[in-house]
Design a protein around this motif. Sequence first.
Motif, PDB file in Angstrom:
ATOM      1  N   ARG A  84       0.854  -1.206   0.000  1.00 31.00           N
ATOM      2  CA  ARG A  84       0.000   0.000   0.000  1.00 31.00           C
ATOM      3  C   ARG A  84       0.890   1.257   0.000  1.00 31.00           C
ATOM      4  NH1 ARG A  84      -5.371   0.842   2.097  1.00 31.00           N
ATOM      5  NH2 ARG A  84      -5.356  -1.384   2.516  1.00 31.00           N
ATOM      6  N   PHE A  85       1.918   1.264   0.856  1.00 29.61           N
ATOM      7  CA  PHE A  85       2.806   2.420   0.931  1.00 29.61           C
ATOM      8  C   PHE A  85       3.450   2.698  -0.431  1.00 29.61           C
ATOM      9  CE2 PHE A  85       6.898   4.437   1.498  1.00 29.61           C
ATOM     10  CZ  PHE A  85       6.576   5.503   2.317  1.00 29.61           C
ATOM     11  N   ASN A  86       3.946   1.664  -1.112  1.00 28.20           N
ATOM     12  CA  ASN A  86       4.606   1.872  -2.402  1.00 28.20           C
ATOM     13  C   ASN A  86       3.629   2.302  -3.483  1.00 28.20           C
ATOM     14  OD1 ASN A  86       7.177   1.449  -1.462  1.00 28.20           O
ATOM     15  ND2 ASN A  86       7.278  -0.692  -2.095  1.00 28.20           N
ATOM     16  N   VAL A  87       2.373   1.869  -3.410  1.00 29.28           N
ATOM     17  CA  VAL A  87       1.349   2.380  -4.346  1.00 29.28           C
ATOM     18  C   VAL A  87       1.173   3.877  -4.110  1.00 29.28           C
ATOM     19  CG1 VAL A  87      -1.112   2.353  -4.957  1.00 29.28           C
ATOM     20  CG2 VAL A  87       0.123   0.188  -4.675  1.00 29.28           C
ATOM     21  N   PHE A  88       1.052   4.270  -2.817  1.00 29.70           N
ATOM     22  CA  PHE A  88       0.906   5.693  -2.509  1.00 29.70           C
ATOM     23  C   PHE A  88       2.123   6.480  -2.983  1.00 29.70           C
ATOM     24  CE2 PHE A  88      -1.962   4.843   1.439  1.00 29.70           C
ATOM     25  CZ  PHE A  88      -3.014   4.510   0.602  1.00 29.70           C
ATOM     26  N   CYS A  92       2.480   9.485  -5.723  1.00 26.73           N
ATOM     27  CA  CYS A  92       2.835  10.739  -5.032  1.00 26.73           C
ATOM     28  C   CYS A  92       1.835  11.126  -3.951  1.00 26.73           C
ATOM     29  CB  CYS A  92       3.029  11.870  -6.043  1.00 26.73           C
ATOM     30  SG  CYS A  92       4.434  11.601  -7.125  1.00 26.73           S
ATOM     31  N   PHE A  93       1.298  10.126  -3.240  1.00 25.97           N
ATOM     32  CA  PHE A  93       0.363  10.363  -2.144  1.00 25.97           C
ATOM     33  C   PHE A  93      -0.783  11.277  -2.579  1.00 25.97           C
ATOM     34  CE2 PHE A  93       4.368   9.124  -0.286  1.00 25.97           C
ATOM     35  CZ  PHE A  93       3.988   8.199   0.666  1.00 25.97           C
ATOM     36  N   THR A  94      -1.293  11.025  -3.800  1.00 28.63           N
ATOM     37  CA  THR A  94      -2.334  11.850  -4.393  1.00 28.63           C
ATOM     38  C   THR A  94      -3.448  10.969  -4.946  1.00 28.63           C
ATOM     39  OG1 THR A  94      -0.650  13.463  -5.042  1.00 28.63           O
ATOM     40  CG2 THR A  94      -2.770  13.609  -6.164  1.00 28.63           C
ATOM     41  N   CYS A  95      -4.696  11.327  -4.650  1.00 28.45           N
ATOM     42  CA  CYS A  95      -5.836  10.613  -5.235  1.00 28.45           C
ATOM     43  C   CYS A  95      -5.745  10.738  -6.746  1.00 28.45           C
ATOM     44  CB  CYS A  95      -7.151  11.197  -4.725  1.00 28.45           C
ATOM     45  SG  CYS A  95      -8.608  10.475  -5.534  1.00 28.45           S
ATOM     46  N   GLN A  96      -5.798   9.624  -7.430  1.00 31.55           N
ATOM     47  CA  GLN A  96      -5.648   9.621  -8.879  1.00 31.55           C
ATOM     48  C   GLN A  96      -6.928  10.042  -9.597  1.00 31.55           C
ATOM     49  OE1 GLN A  96      -2.446   8.946 -10.542  1.00 31.55           O
ATOM     50  NE2 GLN A  96      -2.258   9.696  -8.443  1.00 31.55           N
ATOM     51  N   TYR A  97      -7.988  10.312  -8.840  1.00 27.70           N
ATOM     52  CA  TYR A  97      -9.246  10.770  -9.443  1.00 27.70           C
ATOM     53  C   TYR A  97      -9.481  12.265  -9.239  1.00 27.70           C
ATOM     54  CZ  TYR A  97     -10.092   5.774  -9.814  1.00 27.70           C
ATOM     55  OH  TYR A  97      -9.972   4.431 -10.108  1.00 27.70           O
ATOM     56  N   CYS A  98      -9.232  12.773  -8.022  1.00 30.42           N
ATOM     57  CA  CYS A  98      -9.538  14.189  -7.770  1.00 30.42           C
ATOM     58  C   CYS A  98      -8.312  15.027  -7.405  1.00 30.42           C
ATOM     59  CB  CYS A  98     -10.601  14.321  -6.681  1.00 30.42           C
ATOM     60  SG  CYS A  98      -9.996  13.968  -5.008  1.00 30.42           S
ATOM     61  N   GLY A  99      -7.184  14.382  -7.093  1.00 33.44           N
ATOM     62  CA  GLY A  99      -5.958  15.123  -6.794  1.00 33.44           C
ATOM     63  C   GLY A  99      -5.754  15.482  -5.338  1.00 33.44           C
TER      64      GLY A  99
END
Length: 186
Positions: A84-88, A92-99
């Motif tokens: 999970r951490f590496n996905v985030f 870049c610790f950013t929602c890929q839908y709303c930012g």
Amino acid sequence: MFHPPVSPEACPALVLNADYRPLSYYPLSLWSWQDTVKAVFLDRVNIISEYDKVVRSPTFEFRLPSVVCLKTYVKPSRNPAFTRFNVFLRDCFTCQYCGTRSDLTFDHVIPRSRGGQTTWENVVAACSPCNLKKGGAMPAEAGMHPSQKPYAPSLSDLHQNGRHFPPNYLHESWLDYLYWDTELEP
């Protein structure tokens, strides 16, 4: 003169590989002062820089290292773990839908209920509201497409992204080793 004892959280050492690059950028490769001192006495590291603080015994005084370099090169693993951490970090610790950068979870782009798998190529960072809004719908059905196509990152990708998130504490002696390969401003 009285010197208060050094707390376990104080004076971490930046750990460099034998090529003088940090073992990792995020989380930054740091050792506690106790582990660093032990590595020095076991002759596993070279001291590159020191703090002004010292530790003492009845017969010995030792300045605490702020930067150490491993004597033996440790080959980094070729592929980062799917966590999970590496996905985030990849996203870049950013929602890929709303930012947004808060209340993060992860989303299966193709929902598991529709045959989607839990893989690098199908999971993105998403905030809870976007994750709930998309639910079990396909991206086209929900009108929600990730800002970047999910992919399996290299270690280099994660290191590069990690540089954008410096730790809360950066000792001045570390700076030459953390950002030595970034482009200089004219």
